[in-house]
Design a protein around this motif. Structure first.
Motif, mmCIF file in Angstrom:
data_model
loop_
_atom_site.group_PDB
_atom_site.id
_atom_site.type_symbol
_atom_site.label_atom_id
_atom_site.label_comp_id
_atom_site.label_asym_id
_atom_site.label_seq_id
_atom_site.Cartn_x
_atom_site.Cartn_y
_atom_site.Cartn_z
ATOM 1 N N ASP A 285 1.876 7.161 -14.284
ATOM 2 C CA ASP A 285 0.944 8.006 -13.556
ATOM 3 C C ASP A 285 0.744 7.522 -12.117
ATOM 4 O OD1 ASP A 285 0.730 9.398 -15.929
ATOM 5 O OD2 ASP A 285 -1.281 8.649 -16.409
ATOM 6 N N GLU A 286 0.686 6.218 -11.952
ATOM 7 C CA GLU A 286 0.516 5.675 -10.596
ATOM 8 C C GLU A 286 1.754 5.942 -9.747
ATOM 9 O OE1 GLU A 286 -2.174 4.565 -8.021
ATOM 10 O OE2 GLU A 286 -2.610 4.704 -10.157
ATOM 11 N N LEU A 287 2.929 5.765 -10.330
ATOM 12 C CA LEU A 287 4.173 6.077 -9.612
ATOM 13 C C LEU A 287 4.229 7.565 -9.258
ATOM 14 C CD1 LEU A 287 6.629 3.917 -11.727
ATOM 15 C CD2 LEU A 287 6.013 3.530 -9.326
ATOM 16 N N ALA A 288 3.796 8.409 -10.184
ATOM 17 C CA ALA A 288 3.802 9.854 -9.949
ATOM 18 C C ALA A 288 2.821 10.248 -8.846
ATOM 19 C CB ALA A 288 3.476 10.602 -11.236
ATOM 20 N N TRP A 289 1.810 9.433 -8.626
ATOM 21 C CA TRP A 289 0.857 9.706 -7.551
ATOM 22 C C TRP A 289 1.361 9.170 -6.221
ATOM 23 C CZ3 TRP A 289 -1.950 6.996 -3.959
ATOM 24 C CH2 TRP A 289 -2.924 7.734 -3.274
ATOM 25 N N VAL A 290 1.804 7.923 -6.188
ATOM 26 C CA VAL A 290 2.092 7.269 -4.914
ATOM 27 C C VAL A 290 3.434 7.691 -4.302
ATOM 28 C CG1 VAL A 290 3.168 5.118 -5.782
ATOM 29 C CG2 VAL A 290 1.827 5.077 -3.671
ATOM 30 N N LEU A 291 4.465 7.842 -5.111
ATOM 31 C CA LEU A 291 5.790 8.121 -4.544
ATOM 32 C C LEU A 291 5.884 9.471 -3.823
ATOM 33 C CD1 LEU A 291 8.135 6.477 -7.177
ATOM 34 C CD2 LEU A 291 7.660 5.707 -4.828
ATOM 35 N N PRO A 292 5.375 10.562 -4.384
ATOM 36 C CA PRO A 292 5.470 11.830 -3.642
ATOM 37 C C PRO A 292 4.655 11.834 -2.340
ATOM 38 C CG PRO A 292 4.969 12.246 -5.943
ATOM 39 C CD PRO A 292 4.843 10.768 -5.734
ATOM 40 N N VAL B 99 11.639 1.077 -1.647
ATOM 41 C CA VAL B 99 12.854 0.623 -2.333
ATOM 42 C C VAL B 99 12.573 0.281 -3.795
ATOM 43 C CG1 VAL B 99 14.697 -1.102 -2.366
ATOM 44 C CG2 VAL B 99 13.850 -0.235 -0.167
ATOM 45 N N SER B 100 11.616 -0.584 -4.036
ATOM 46 C CA SER B 100 11.388 -1.095 -5.389
ATOM 47 C C SER B 100 10.753 -0.081 -6.332
ATOM 48 C CB SER B 100 10.526 -2.352 -5.337
ATOM 49 O OG SER B 100 11.160 -3.342 -4.554
ATOM 50 N N LEU B 101 9.737 0.633 -5.864
ATOM 51 C CA LEU B 101 9.072 1.581 -6.761
ATOM 52 C C LEU B 101 9.989 2.716 -7.208
ATOM 53 C CD1 LEU B 101 5.394 1.835 -5.450
ATOM 54 C CD2 LEU B 101 6.364 0.330 -7.217
ATOM 55 N N PRO B 102 10.829 3.270 -6.336
ATOM 56 C CA PRO B 102 11.761 4.290 -6.827
ATOM 57 C C PRO B 102 12.734 3.751 -7.887
ATOM 58 C CG PRO B 102 11.543 4.469 -4.456
ATOM 59 C CD PRO B 102 10.835 3.193 -4.876
#
Length: 118
Positions: A16-23, A98-101
């Motif tokens: 959920d955090e990745l889905a919020w921050v990356l876009p 780089v790392s989160l994707p």
């Protein structure tokens, strides 16, 4: 209320955090990142949440993904909480871009293997 110890719940938090921050921030330039402290603080908060959730995952769950620097993922939360005065903004931006994707598909795969959060 104590955080869940259920790995599937923690994986869902990370997803959920990745889905919020990356876009929102995944394609910003370094200059855009450092020019807005709201961006910096929001991204640091996301990294703290991800770090804390990863700390709760069992090592045997993560061993199949040696290309992810799990120790660094866990450690960044401590850095942000306790060494905040020496945080390297370029390193945070690199983590974001780089790392989160790279982490995102691993978390998706782990959720598929370990079931939905309940």
């Amino acid at each position: 209320m104590a955080a869940s110890k259920n790995p599937a719940v923690r994986l869902a938090h990370i997803r959920d955090e990745l889905a919020w921050v990356l876009p929102r921030f995944g394609d910003i330039t370094y200059e855009q990142f450092v020019a807005d402290m709201v961006h910096v603080r929001a991204i640091e908060r996301s990294l703290s949440i991800i770090s804390e959730a990863v700390k709760a995952l069992p090592d045997d769950m993560l061993v199949a993904y040696p290309h992810i620097p799990w120790h660094a993922v866990r450690g960044i939360g401590n850095l942000l909480r306790h060494e905040y005065e020496v945080v390297d903004h370029r390193a945070i931006w690199q983590t974001l871009t780089v790392s989160l994707p790279r982490l995102s598909p691993v978390i998706t795969e782990l959720l598929e293997k370990h079931g939905p959060a309940s």
